[in-house]
Design an enzyme around this catalytic site. Structure first.
Site, short mmCIF file in Angstrom:
data_model
loop_
_atom_site.label_atom_id
_atom_site.label_comp_id
_atom_site.label_asym_id
_atom_site.label_seq_id
_atom_site.Cartn_x
_atom_site.Cartn_y
_atom_site.Cartn_z
N SER A 247 -38.05 -18.01 9.65
CA SER A 247 -36.92 -17.70 10.52
C SER A 247 -37.39 -17.00 11.80
O SER A 247 -38.29 -16.17 11.77
CB SER A 247 -35.94 -16.79 9.76
OG SER A 247 -35.02 -16.25 10.66
N LYS A 296 -24.09 -19.65 3.70
CA LYS A 296 -23.00 -19.28 4.61
C LYS A 296 -21.61 -19.34 3.96
O LYS A 296 -20.70 -18.63 4.38
CB LYS A 296 -23.02 -20.18 5.85
CG LYS A 296 -24.15 -19.86 6.81
CD LYS A 296 -24.01 -20.70 8.08
CE LYS A 296 -25.14 -20.39 9.03
NZ LYS A 296 -24.98 -21.08 10.32
N ASN A 317 -21.72 -16.23 9.11
CA ASN A 317 -23.15 -16.06 9.42
C ASN A 317 -23.52 -14.62 9.74
O ASN A 317 -24.69 -14.33 9.97
CB ASN A 317 -23.57 -17.00 10.57
CG ASN A 317 -23.18 -16.44 11.92
OD1 ASN A 317 -22.22 -15.67 12.03
ND2 ASN A 317 -23.90 -16.81 12.95
N GLY A 361 -19.81 -35.88 14.99
CA GLY A 361 -20.26 -35.28 13.74
C GLY A 361 -19.15 -34.50 13.08
O GLY A 361 -18.27 -33.93 13.76
N ALA A 362 -19.16 -34.48 11.74
CA ALA A 362 -18.12 -33.78 10.99
C ALA A 362 -18.74 -32.97 9.85
O ALA A 362 -18.13 -32.76 8.81
CB ALA A 362 -17.10 -34.77 10.46
N GLY A 363 -19.98 -32.51 10.04
CA GLY A 363 -20.65 -31.70 9.02
C GLY A 363 -20.32 -30.23 9.19
O GLY A 363 -19.40 -29.86 9.95
N ARG A 385 -19.70 -40.90 11.67
CA ARG A 385 -20.12 -42.14 11.01
C ARG A 385 -19.24 -42.40 9.80
O ARG A 385 -18.72 -43.48 9.61
CB ARG A 385 -21.59 -41.98 10.60
CG ARG A 385 -22.14 -43.14 9.82
CD ARG A 385 -23.59 -42.90 9.47
NE ARG A 385 -23.76 -41.72 8.62
CZ ARG A 385 -24.94 -41.32 8.15
NH1 ARG A 385 -26.03 -41.96 8.49
NH2 ARG A 385 -25.03 -40.25 7.38
N THR A 386 -19.03 -41.35 8.97
CA THR A 386 -18.15 -41.49 7.81
C THR A 386 -16.76 -41.01 8.20
O THR A 386 -16.55 -39.80 8.40
CB THR A 386 -18.70 -40.66 6.62
OG1 THR A 386 -20.08 -40.97 6.48
CG2 THR A 386 -17.95 -40.93 5.33
N GLY A 481 -29.12 -26.83 22.97
CA GLY A 481 -28.79 -26.11 21.73
C GLY A 481 -29.39 -24.72 21.67
O GLY A 481 -28.83 -23.83 21.02
P1 ATR Z 1 -24.68 -29.75 9.17
O1 ATR Z 1 -24.17 -28.69 8.27
O2 ATR Z 1 -25.98 -29.40 9.83
O3 ATR Z 1 -23.68 -30.22 10.16
P2 ATR Z 1 -24.19 -31.96 7.37
O4 ATR Z 1 -23.01 -31.27 6.79
O5 ATR Z 1 -25.11 -32.67 6.45
O6 ATR Z 1 -25.10 -30.97 8.21
O7 ATR Z 1 -23.66 -32.98 8.47
C1 ATR Z 1 -24.50 -33.85 9.16
C2 ATR Z 1 -23.70 -34.60 10.21
O8 ATR Z 1 -24.60 -35.48 10.87
C3 ATR Z 1 -22.61 -35.45 9.62
O9 ATR Z 1 -21.57 -35.59 10.55
C4 ATR Z 1 -23.33 -36.80 9.41
O10 ATR Z 1 -22.49 -37.91 9.36
P3 ATR Z 1 -21.87 -38.40 7.95
O11 ATR Z 1 -20.74 -37.48 7.64
O12 ATR Z 1 -21.47 -39.79 8.18
O13 ATR Z 1 -23.00 -38.29 6.94
C5 ATR Z 1 -24.14 -36.83 10.69
N1 ATR Z 1 -25.28 -37.75 10.58
C6 ATR Z 1 -26.44 -37.54 9.93
N2 ATR Z 1 -27.25 -38.60 10.05
C7 ATR Z 1 -26.57 -39.53 10.81
C8 ATR Z 1 -26.86 -40.84 11.32
N3 ATR Z 1 -28.03 -41.42 11.04
N4 ATR Z 1 -25.94 -41.44 12.08
C9 ATR Z 1 -24.76 -40.86 12.37
N5 ATR Z 1 -24.42 -39.62 11.91
C10 ATR Z 1 -25.31 -38.96 11.16
#
Ligand code: ATR
Length: 505
Positions: A247, A296, A317, A361-363, A385-386, A481
């Protein structure tokens, strides 16, 4: 006091190591079991030999011949080992000699003890365990402490946060002189906190290669952790995660504590059990904690109070001590927002409010970003993507979209592209695409930037991702970032400093 372990294979290489590290250490431990040859007379003269090259500065030396079963390299005859120790101690130059717990009471170390008594050498009575805590440590330490004139030393490799907790408790409960040392990554905090826990001395290693196993070199100990200034009043802060040893946060926060003149230290703690960690935090009266992956979410039930950023994002965090309990916040939200709001206020009259943004992105990371945007009145569209994850995030956060719209779509699909074209004032990339080592990744390879978009990628390694560099080439203003990382850490530093001042006033 900080003692450096000398682990080279010759006496002259060990003396050289000690001299190089002299500015940062109070003494050394000669690990004679690691020498390729052990000439008895030369061994006895080592402390003098060392001092002859240190401009008369006296350097106390501990003599140790560690057996293989205690983690050392000595596997020859035990009688021979004891005679070697006796002979070296009789030379009268060592300040300390290390003798193992099991020798005590057996009489086998009597000659060594007698030699030590005559030459004014203190006995360190040691117990080693590489297999977790090895039973009741407080009781063991009390037993060792009862041996008159000897300094008890317990060296354990904790295998979990709960093992670390036991070591900390044993150290805090003990009275009088003591050395409680923790090896490995789980034991790392003990090395740094040794003076805060009332220990007589602590050990450090000399090579950065050993740092990976929980060792820390003398210079880092002093310059990063300010070891010599730590005492039983030092306020303790930490970063928890798993893994955690690489870290960047200890460097960031310790240097700020030093600049602010705080009697405080910030240590990385490897955590496998959040509940054991909170016991540890209580035991140490920890003032503040940075929380990173994967804890977290798991810390939230242990907090007596959380603010809206934590509830909305579902992640915490930053933890601050508040009376007897802890409260949580999420500085990722404002850490993300600060550089964006700054650019927006220059770019648009009225700043962020009313603008339209796309979040890719939705992670986990996207939640802090989306919450920050809708809180500021930005209309947001989430593309992922999903698709189902984009919908789930949107549904979770919609109660916080009081003055903004929140929609979702599928990344790369015509409908998603249509949404993107209507939400293109700001584009924020929150996926792992483009992150080291897959730096070719790009979430929107087909998208042609127009130049009016404000583009933000929360990936900070590399500092400029492929996505960001494409945007910049088209004339877009971009945000790296690294600014978010710095932003959230700076906000944490302010919270930590405020908490320190409140409790110290
Ligand atoms: P974090 O907490 O760092 O956001 P995460 O919860 O694993 O990590 O989320 C990763 C994000 O990156 C998600 O939105 C994922 O899309 P999916 O929900 O479809 O998995 C996105 N991601 C990772 N690899 C990807 C790829 N090759 N193409 C498009 N989106 C991707």
């Amino acid at each position: 006091m900080l003692f450096q372990s000398l682990t080279a294979s010759t006496l002259s290489a060990n003396a050289q190591l000690a001299r190089e590290n002299l500015p940062w250490i109070d003494g050394v431990e000669l690990r004679a079991d690691l020498l390729s040859a052990v000439p008895p007379d030369a061994l006895g003269r080592f402390p003098q030999f060392l001092e002859s090259g240190t401009h008369q500065r006296s350097v106390p030396v501990i003599l140790t011949i560690r057996r293989r079963r205690d983690g050392g390299k000595y596997d020859d005859d035990e009688g021979k080992r004891l005679r070697l120790l006796q002979h070296a101690v009789e030379a009268g130059n060592f300040s300390f000699v290390d003798l193992e717990e099991d020798l005590s009471g057996s009489g086998s170390d009597e000659e060594v003890r007698r030699a030590a008594y005559k030459s004014g050498t203190r006995v360190i009575r040691s117990f080693h365990s590489f297999d977790g805590t090895g039973g009741d440590l407080s009781e063991r330490l009390a037993r060792l402490s009862a041996l008159p004139g000897e300094i008890p030393r317990i060296a354990v490799e904790p295998r979990s946060t709960s093992d670390l907790l036991q070591l900390v408790r044993a150290s805090l409960q003990a009275r009088g002189e003591r050395i409680v040392a923790g090896m490995g990554d789980y034991g790392f905090p003990l090395r740094i906190l040794s003076p805060v826990l009332g220990n007589t001395l602590a050990f450090c290693s000399h090579s950065s290669a050993e740092s990976a196993e929980g060792g820390v070199d003398p210079r880092t100990m002093q310059e990063l952790y300010r070891y010599s200034t730590l005492n039983q009043s030092t306020a303790i802060y930490a970063v928890i995660g798993n893994p955690i040893m690489h870290s960047r946060s200890p460097a960031f926060h310790n240097s700020r504590f030093a600049a602010a003149g705080m009697n405080a230290v910030y240590v990385p703690i490897k955590v496998d059990s959040v509940s054991s960690f909170f016991e540890l935090a209580g035991e140490l009266g920890m003032r503040g904690v940075s929380v990173t992956i994967p804890h977290k979410e798991a810390v939230i039930p242990f907090l007596k109070e959380v603010d809206e950023s934590v509830t909305a994002v579902g992640a915490c965090n930053t933890i601050i001590r508040d009376g007897e309990g802890y409260r949580g916040t999420n500085t990722d939200v404002d850490g993300f927002l600060t550089p964006l709001a700054h650019r927006a206020s220059k770019k648009w009259e009225g700043g962020l409010a009313g603008r339209a943004a796309t979040v890719i992105g939705a992670g986990g990371a996207s939640r802090a970003v989306i919450y920050a945007l809708i809180r500021e009145g930005v209309n947001v569209c989430v593309l992922n993507r999903t698709e189902s994850r984009a919908r789930a995030v949107t549904e979770d956060l919609s109660p916080y979209a009081r003055n903004a719209s929140l929609t979702w779509g599928k990344l790369g699909h015509p409908e998603g592209n249509n949404l993107l074209s209507r939400h293109s004032d700001i584009i924020i990339q929150t996926t792992s695409l483009g992150m080291h080592p897959d730096t070719d990744g790009d979430p929107l390879p087909e998208y042609r930037f127009h130049g009016h978009e404000l583009v933000y990628d929360i990936v900070y390694n590399p500092p400029v991702t492929r996505f960001l560099s494409r945007a910049a080439e088209c004339g877009c203003e971009v945000i790296q970032g690294g600014e978010m990382f710095e932003g959230q850490a700076l906000l944490q530093a302010h919270l930590f400093q405020n908490a320190y001042r409140m409790r110290s006033s």
